[in-house]
Design an enzyme around this catalytic site. Structure first.
Site, PDB file in Angstrom:
ATOM      1  N   PRO A   4      -3.681   3.515  14.197  1.00 53.15           N
ATOM      2  CG  PRO A   4      -2.792   4.403  12.041  1.00 53.15           C
ATOM      3  CD  PRO A   4      -3.233   3.035  12.813  1.00 53.15           C
ATOM      4  CG  LEU A  23     -10.978   9.881  12.632  1.00 55.10           C
ATOM      5  CD1 LEU A  23     -11.770  11.007  13.090  1.00 55.10           C
ATOM      6  CD2 LEU A  23     -11.766   9.278  11.267  1.00 55.10           C
ATOM      7  CE1 TYR A  34     -10.502  -0.820   7.792  1.00 53.20           C
ATOM      8  CE2 TYR A  34     -11.515   0.681   9.561  1.00 53.20           C
ATOM      9  CZ  TYR A  34     -10.377   0.331   8.737  1.00 53.20           C
ATOM     10  OH  TYR A  34      -9.014   1.082   8.577  1.00 53.20           O
ATOM     11  CG  PHE A  46      -9.433   5.278   5.277  1.00 53.38           C
ATOM     12  CD1 PHE A  46      -8.940   3.592   5.469  1.00 53.38           C
ATOM     13  CD2 PHE A  46     -10.470   5.472   5.986  1.00 53.38           C
ATOM     14  CE1 PHE A  46      -9.767   2.933   6.082  1.00 53.38           C
ATOM     15  CE2 PHE A  46     -11.576   4.535   7.003  1.00 53.38           C
ATOM     16  CZ  PHE A  46     -10.906   3.582   7.050  1.00 53.38           C
ATOM     17  CB  THR A  60      -5.007   8.779   3.618  1.00 56.20           C
ATOM     18  OG1 THR A  60      -6.301   7.686   4.032  1.00 56.20           O
ATOM     19  CG2 THR A  60      -4.088   8.661   4.607  1.00 56.20           C
ATOM     20  NE  ARG A 118      -5.721  -2.268  -5.401  1.00 51.31           N
ATOM     21  CZ  ARG A 118      -6.704  -2.017  -4.893  1.00 51.31           C
ATOM     22  NH1 ARG A 118      -7.773  -2.776  -5.272  1.00 51.31           N
ATOM     23  NH2 ARG A 118      -6.980  -0.794  -4.217  1.00 51.31           N
ATOM     24  N   GLY A 123       0.783  -1.350  -0.038  1.00 54.49           N
ATOM     25  CA  GLY A 123       0.212  -0.009  -0.053  1.00 54.49           C
ATOM     26  C   GLY A 123       0.962   1.016  -0.027  1.00 54.49           C
ATOM     27  CB  ALA A 124       4.306   1.761  -1.146  1.00 54.41           C
TER      28      ALA A 124
HETATM   29  P1  NDP Z   1      -5.068   4.967   1.364  1.00 59.00           P
HETATM   30  O1  NDP Z   1      -6.443   4.674   0.638  1.00 59.00           O
HETATM   31  O2  NDP Z   1      -4.656   6.237   1.223  1.00 59.00           O
HETATM   32  O3  NDP Z   1      -4.161   4.112   1.125  1.00 59.00           O
HETATM   33  C1  NDP Z   1      -4.368   2.422   0.803  1.00 59.00           C
HETATM   34  C2  NDP Z   1      -3.219   1.625   0.276  1.00 59.00           C
HETATM   35  O4  NDP Z   1      -3.674   0.553   0.084  1.00 59.00           O
HETATM   36  C3  NDP Z   1      -2.899   2.187  -0.900  1.00 59.00           C
HETATM   37  O5  NDP Z   1      -1.580   2.221  -1.375  1.00 59.00           O
HETATM   38  C4  NDP Z   1      -3.620   1.149  -1.914  1.00 59.00           C
HETATM   39  O6  NDP Z   1      -2.895   1.012  -3.304  1.00 59.00           O
HETATM   40  C5  NDP Z   1      -3.209  -0.227  -1.216  1.00 59.00           C
HETATM   41  N1  NDP Z   1      -4.281  -1.234  -1.459  1.00 59.00           N
HETATM   42  C6  NDP Z   1      -5.789  -1.227  -1.142  1.00 59.00           C
HETATM   43  N2  NDP Z   1      -6.176  -2.292  -1.531  1.00 59.00           N
HETATM   44  C7  NDP Z   1      -5.135  -3.057  -2.150  1.00 59.00           C
HETATM   45  C8  NDP Z   1      -5.237  -4.405  -2.663  1.00 59.00           C
HETATM   46  N3  NDP Z   1      -6.433  -5.066  -2.839  1.00 59.00           N
HETATM   47  N4  NDP Z   1      -4.084  -4.551  -2.953  1.00 59.00           N
HETATM   48  C9  NDP Z   1      -2.869  -3.994  -2.659  1.00 59.00           C
HETATM   49  N5  NDP Z   1      -2.844  -2.710  -2.250  1.00 59.00           N
HETATM   50  C10 NDP Z   1      -3.919  -2.523  -1.992  1.00 59.00           C
HETATM   51  O7  NDP Z   1      -5.550   4.713   2.944  1.00 59.00           O
HETATM   52  P2  NDP Z   1      -4.506   5.005   4.111  1.00 59.00           P
HETATM   53  O8  NDP Z   1      -3.227   5.033   3.980  1.00 59.00           O
HETATM   54  O9  NDP Z   1      -5.332   5.682   5.156  1.00 59.00           O
HETATM   55  O10 NDP Z   1      -4.545   3.260   4.834  1.00 59.00           O
HETATM   56  C11 NDP Z   1      -3.319   2.456   4.922  1.00 59.00           C
HETATM   57  C12 NDP Z   1      -3.634   1.513   6.033  1.00 59.00           C
HETATM   58  O11 NDP Z   1      -3.898   2.569   7.127  1.00 59.00           O
HETATM   59  C13 NDP Z   1      -5.089   0.846   5.902  1.00 59.00           C
HETATM   60  O12 NDP Z   1      -4.468  -0.536   6.257  1.00 59.00           O
HETATM   61  C14 NDP Z   1      -6.002   1.383   6.758  1.00 59.00           C
HETATM   62  O13 NDP Z   1      -7.075   0.495   7.095  1.00 59.00           O
HETATM   63  C15 NDP Z   1      -5.126   1.820   7.877  1.00 59.00           C
HETATM   64  N6  NDP Z   1      -5.770   2.971   8.699  1.00 59.00           N
HETATM   65  C16 NDP Z   1      -6.236   4.082   7.986  1.00 59.00           C
HETATM   66  C17 NDP Z   1      -6.704   5.242   8.916  1.00 59.00           C
HETATM   67  C18 NDP Z   1      -7.391   6.335   8.418  1.00 59.00           C
HETATM   68  O14 NDP Z   1      -7.986   6.954   8.974  1.00 59.00           O
HETATM   69  N7  NDP Z   1      -6.801   6.684   7.150  1.00 59.00           N
HETATM   70  C19 NDP Z   1      -6.921   5.077  10.175  1.00 59.00           C
HETATM   71  C20 NDP Z   1      -6.264   3.493  10.812  1.00 59.00           C
HETATM   72  C21 NDP Z   1      -5.776   2.784   9.802  1.00 59.00           C
HETATM   73  P3  NDP Z   1      -3.440   0.657  -4.809  1.00 59.00           P
HETATM   74  O15 NDP Z   1      -4.800   1.265  -4.722  1.00 59.00           O
HETATM   75  O16 NDP Z   1      -2.545   1.259  -5.510  1.00 59.00           O
HETATM   76  O17 NDP Z   1      -3.694  -0.861  -4.694  1.00 59.00           O
HETATM   77  C1  8X3 Z   2      -9.642   3.936   9.946  1.00 63.23           C
HETATM   78  C2  8X3 Z   2     -10.180   4.690  11.137  1.00 63.23           C
HETATM   79  O1  8X3 Z   2     -12.371   5.545  12.553  1.00 63.23           O
HETATM   80  O2  8X3 Z   2     -12.400   5.233   9.939  1.00 63.23           O
HETATM   81  O3  8X3 Z   2      -9.277   2.879  10.358  1.00 63.23           O
HETATM   82  O4  8X3 Z   2     -12.108   3.421  11.181  1.00 63.23           O
HETATM   83  S1  8X3 Z   2     -11.840   4.855  11.269  1.00 63.23           S
END
Ligand code: NDP
Ligand code: 8X3
Length: 255
Positions: free
Chosen positions: A181, A183, A151, A188, A186, A34, A9-10
Site C-alpha cells: 500500500p 499512504l 524504512y 503508522f 492508521t 504487544r 499486528g492485529a
Molecule cells: P499501525 O501502527 O496502525 O499498526 C501496526 C501494527 O503492528 C500494530 O498492531 C502493532 O501492534 C504491530 N507491531 C508493531 N511493532 C510490533 C512489534 N515489535 N511486535 C509485534 N507487533 C508489532 O500501522 P499500519 O496498520 O499502517 O501498519 C501495518 C503494516 O502496514 C506495517 O507493516 C506497515 O509498514 C505497513 N504499511 C503501512 C502503510 C501506511 O501508510 N499506514 C503503507 C504501507 C505499508 P502492537 O503495538 O500492539 O504491538
Molecule cells: C508506509 C507508506 O509512504 O509512509 O509504508 O512510506 S510511506
C-alpha cells in the site's frame, strides 16, 4: 471447514481491519500484537462471530514467540493464512542524522520479525500442502524517498523476501503474495513521529488517503481467489497519490 488466519499486528490499522473483515466471512483468527488490552477487547468483539485465539509477543522476541507458538491450542494448529503485517516506520531522518535505535527497530521488526513468524508456520503449511502467506510491503518497498532510507530498506527487504518465499515454496502448494500500500491513515505516522499526533495528522491532511479497510478488502480478495490463482504482487495507492512524494493536495476527492 472454516479456515484459520494468523495475523501479526492485529491490534490496529490494516491488521485490525483485516481481522474484522475475516471474522465477517467466518475465518477463525489467531491475533497477535504487544498490547494485551487491545488483544482482549478485539477478541471479545470478534468472538461473537468466529473462534479467536490471541498471542501477545514482540515479533523481535524469537524465543518468546516460539514458546508461545508451541502452546497453540489444537483447534488453531492448522493455519491456512498467514498475514505478515506487524511493522512500522520509526523516525523520518536523513541518513546522517539517523537514530540507530530506530534503524534497529525497523530492521528487527519489519524484516527479522516477519522471518521468525514465517519460519515457524511454513513447515505446517508444507505438511498440509496448502496455505497462503501475505506479506504487507509498501510503496516504500518499491521506491526510495528522502529520509525514508532505512524504512524503505526494510520494505525493499520484505519485497525481496516475498519473491524469495514464492521461489523456494514453488511446488509446495503454498501461495505467497506481496501487498504494497501507499499512504494509509492508521497509527503508522503517530508511531513514526513518536506519539506526536499533530504531526501525524498533517500527513493525511488535504487529500483522501487509503483507509485500512481498503487494504483489508484487497487482502480478502487475494485469499479468496480460486486454488490455482496467486496474486503475486499488488501495489495500491489512493487516487491522489502518484508516488511516495507526489500527492495531490490541491483538493479533497471524497468528502
Ligand atoms: P499501525 O501502527 O496502525 O499498526 C501496526 C501494527 O503492528 C500494530 O498492531 C502493532 O501492534 C504491530 N507491531 C508493531 N511493532 C510490533 C512489534 N515489535 N511486535 C509485534 N507487533 C508489532 O500501522 P499500519 O496498520 O499502517 O501498519 C501495518 C503494516 O502496514 C506495517 O507493516 C506497515 O509498514 C505497513 N504499511 C503501512 C502503510 C501506511 O501508510 N499506514 C503503507 C504501507 C505499508 P502492537 O503495538 O500492539 O504491538
Ligand atoms: C508506509 C507508506 O509512504 O509512509 O509504508 O512510506 S510511506
Amino acid at each position: 471447514m472454516k479456515k484459520t488466519a494468523f495475523i501479526t499486528g492485529a491490534t490496529s490499522g490494516i491488521g485490525l481491519a483485516t481481522a474484522r473483515l475475516f471474522a465477517n466471512h467466518g475465518i477463525n483468527l489467531i491475533l497477535c500484537g504487544r498490547r494485551q488490552e487491545r488483544l482482549e477487547s478485539i477478541k471479545e468483539e470478534l468472538s461473537q462471530k468466529v473462534e479467536v485465539f490471541t498471542m501477545q509477543f514482540d515479533v523481535r522476541n524469537k524465543e518468546l514467540f516460539e514458546s508461545l507458538f508451541e502452546k497453540t491450542p489444537p483447534a488453531f494448529k492448522n493455519i491456512d493464512i498467514l498475514i505478515n503485517n506487524a511493522g512500522n516506520a520509526h523516525g523520518l531522518d536523513t541518513i546522517q542524522n539517523g537514530n540507530t535505535q530506530d534503524w534497529d527497530a525497523m530492521l528487527d521488526i519489519n524484516v527479522k520479525g516477519l522471518l521468525y513468524v514465517s519460519q515457524a508456520i511454513i513447515p505446517q503449511m508444507m505438511e498440509q500442502k496448502s496455505g497462503h502467506i501475505i506479506n504487507i510491503g509498501s510503496t516504500a518497498g518499491k521506491e526510495v524517498y528522502q529520509k525514508g532510507n532505512v524504512y524503505c530498506a526494510s520494505k525493499h527487504a520484505v519485497d525481496a523476501i516475498t519473491t524469495g518465499m514464492r521461489l523456494d515454496l514453488n511446488g509446495c502448494g503454498i501461495k505467497v503474495s506481496g501487498i504494497n500500500p501507499g499512504l494509509v491513515e492508521t497509527e503508522f505516522s503517530e508511531v513514526r513521529f513518536k506519539g506526536d499526533a499533530q504531526r501525524a495528522q498533517k500527513v493525511y491532511q488535504n487529500f483522501t488517503p487509503l483507509k485500512p479497510e481498503d487494504v483489508a478488502d484487497i487482502i480478502y480478495f487475494a485469499v479468496t481467489r480460486p486454488p490455482h490463482v496467486t496474486i503475486a504482487d499488488l501495489t495500491v495507492m489512493c487516487l491522489d497519490q502518484a508516488s511516495s512524494t507526489i500527492v495531490n493536495k490541491s483538493f479533497v476527492t471524497i468528502s
